[in-house]
Design an enzyme around this catalytic site. Structure first.
Site, PDB file in Angstrom:
ATOM      1  N   GLN A  92       3.178  36.243 -30.441  1.00  0.00           N
ATOM      2  CA  GLN A  92       3.113  36.379 -28.982  1.00  0.00           C
ATOM      3  C   GLN A  92       2.088  35.422 -28.372  1.00  0.00           C
ATOM      4  O   GLN A  92       1.499  35.714 -27.328  1.00  0.00           O
ATOM      5  CB  GLN A  92       2.772  37.819 -28.597  1.00  0.00           C
ATOM      6  CG  GLN A  92       3.942  38.788 -28.660  1.00  0.00           C
ATOM      7  CD  GLN A  92       5.077  38.409 -27.710  1.00  0.00           C
ATOM      8  OE1 GLN A  92       4.865  37.762 -26.685  1.00  0.00           O
ATOM      9  NE2 GLN A  92       6.282  38.803 -28.048  1.00  0.00           N
ATOM     10  N   SER A  93       1.877  34.288 -28.984  1.00  0.00           N
ATOM     11  CA  SER A  93       0.857  33.367 -28.506  1.00  0.00           C
ATOM     12  C   SER A  93       1.137  32.863 -27.078  1.00  0.00           C
ATOM     13  O   SER A  93       2.200  32.296 -26.807  1.00  0.00           O
ATOM     14  CB  SER A  93       0.784  32.180 -29.465  1.00  0.00           C
ATOM     15  OG  SER A  93       0.132  31.085 -28.864  1.00  0.00           O
ATOM     16  N   ASN A  94       0.175  33.059 -26.194  1.00  0.00           N
ATOM     17  CA  ASN A  94       0.283  32.495 -24.839  1.00  0.00           C
ATOM     18  C   ASN A  94       0.190  30.980 -24.896  1.00  0.00           C
ATOM     19  O   ASN A  94       0.830  30.275 -24.128  1.00  0.00           O
ATOM     20  CB  ASN A  94      -0.864  32.988 -23.955  1.00  0.00           C
ATOM     21  CG  ASN A  94      -0.877  34.488 -23.818  1.00  0.00           C
ATOM     22  OD1 ASN A  94       0.159  35.105 -23.608  1.00  0.00           O
ATOM     23  ND2 ASN A  94      -2.063  35.090 -23.954  1.00  0.00           N
TER      24      ASN A  94
END
Ligand SMILES: *Cc1c(COP(=O)(O)O)cnc(C)c1O
Length: 385
Positions: A92-94
């Protein structure tokens, strides 16, 4: 019209004259981001006043603190004629999402190395949260077992190594990848936060000084940039970095090495690193939220209308406030600026855990109006426009 998505010459702030400034930036971020008063319900007992620097608003799908770094990183990628970018992060890396979106905007392919639980290695990772945006903007996802990353040391060097091996694979396929370190954290990306302090100084008024600046630290580049900039620009604010990922020592070293990478000597670099107050905010671990953290985030949204993410900003705020409550004298009657670094899309992966929100839901049955003959023939929902 501003030359959006174009490379433009970069004019560095005057207080950075001793550093080697990058030649160009590509205009991606909606700047300046608002600096606004914030009716945050926390620390009211200490009579603090809150302001919010809204880097969550520097774009929409391309938003958050990574956008400022990408303006410089992608400018270099384009200047040097690369045809794709590689970066690495959690599922879920921004940062990976922002990179995918930004790269697409300037017509570069993106390759994301995403760390997943071992049992998810062979599955389709789905479209939850940030993944929807990365995949809509045509990123290629390369899933890597988190256990592999841990066996390489589980640190920033391990992430570099994954990046480099991915880049080598792409080179063998005839591509020319530009490698972006985890979180966009490297001296070039750090310029994003040197400029951000320049921007903030324009927004602050001398009659209303800020005493404390609070920011979440993940890969640490944002914190390093703020720390160096406040030092060089003579900012009087105490900077608090809430580390949500690594040990405090890692950040201290990183701040110093970023400063040296930008051209500071060792004495200056260690002075800068020494000025930052590092608070631990990892709680249950990276991207693991406690019920108290989630409740805090929900309370803040309920009272102020501002939504913080659970991995960075929400966690940072919660743990900073715990620290302030334990050290009330340092914060009583002060003006605190919280740097909102974005991350909203990741919160969508937590919907399940936020089910316990207070319910303000009931059914509503309007009394049937009697339409006059000939009026409002189209009464289906589509007629509501
Ligand atoms: C990446 C990130 C951070 C941390 O920034 P670093 O520069 O990696 O320390 C904070 N908040 C959000 C929402 C992020 O995505």
């Amino acid at each position: 019209m501003a030359p959006w998505l174009q490379r433009v010459p970069f004019k560095a702030p005057s207080w950075t004259s001793k550093l080697k400034a990058p030649p160009t930036r590509v205009l991606l971020a909606n700047l300046p981001t608002p600096l606004m008063p914030w009716s945050c319900p926390l620390l009211q007992d200490l009579s603090v006043r809150w302001s919010l620097k809204r880097d969550d608003l520097c774009g929409l799908e391309l938003s958050g603190n990574k956008t400022r770094k990408l303006e410089f990183l992608l400018a270099e990628a384009l200047d040097k004629g690369h045809d794709c970018v590689v970066t690495v992060g959690g599922l879920q890396s921004n940062h990976c999402r922002a990179t995918a979106v930004a790269a697409r905007m300037v017509n570069l392919e993106s390759h994301l190395v995403l760390l997943v639980k071992d049992q998810m290695l062979e599955q389709d990772p789905g479209l939850e949260g940030n993944l929807l945006l990365s995949r809509l903007t045509d990123a290629t996802l390369h899933l890597c077992a988190a256990s592999t990353y841990r066996s390489l040391g589980g640190d920033l060097q391990a992430a570099d190594r994954l990046n480099e091996e991915m880049a080598q694979q792409l080179r063998r396929q005839g591509k020319n990848p530009y490698v972006i370190p985890v979180g966009g954290t490297c001296p070039l990306g750090t310029w994003g936060y040197l400029s951000a302090v320049d921007e903030l100084q324009e927004q602050l008024s001398p009659e209303d000084p800020v005493d404390h600046i609070v920011v979440a630290a993940g890969s640490g580049g944002t914190l390093a940039g703020l720390a160096l900039a406040l030092h060089l620009a003579g900012g009087k604010q105490q900077l608090h970095g809430v580390n949500i990922q690594h040990e405090p020592d890692v950040y201290r070293k990183l701040i110093a090495s970023e400063a040296m990478g930008l051209g500071c000597d060792e004495t200056l670099a260690s002075a800068v690193a020494g000025e930052v107050q590092l608070l631990s905010g990892a709680g249950l671990g990276y991207a693991q939220s406690s019920q108290l953290e989630l409740r805090c985030l929900a309370e803040v949204a309920k009272v102020s209308g501002v939504v913080l993410d659970h991995v960075y900003a929400g966690k940072a705020l919660y743990h900073f406030c715990e620290y302030a409550k334990a050290n009330p004298d340092a914060f009583r009657n002060s003006h605190i600026l919280f740097w909102h670094t974005g991350g909203l899309f990741g919160l969508y992966s937590q919907a399940e855990r936020l089910q316990s929100l207070p319910k303000r839901v009931s059914s509503f049955q309007p009394t049937q109006p009697q339409p006059k003959v000939g009026e409002r023939e189209n009464t289906g929902p589509e007629g509501l426009g």
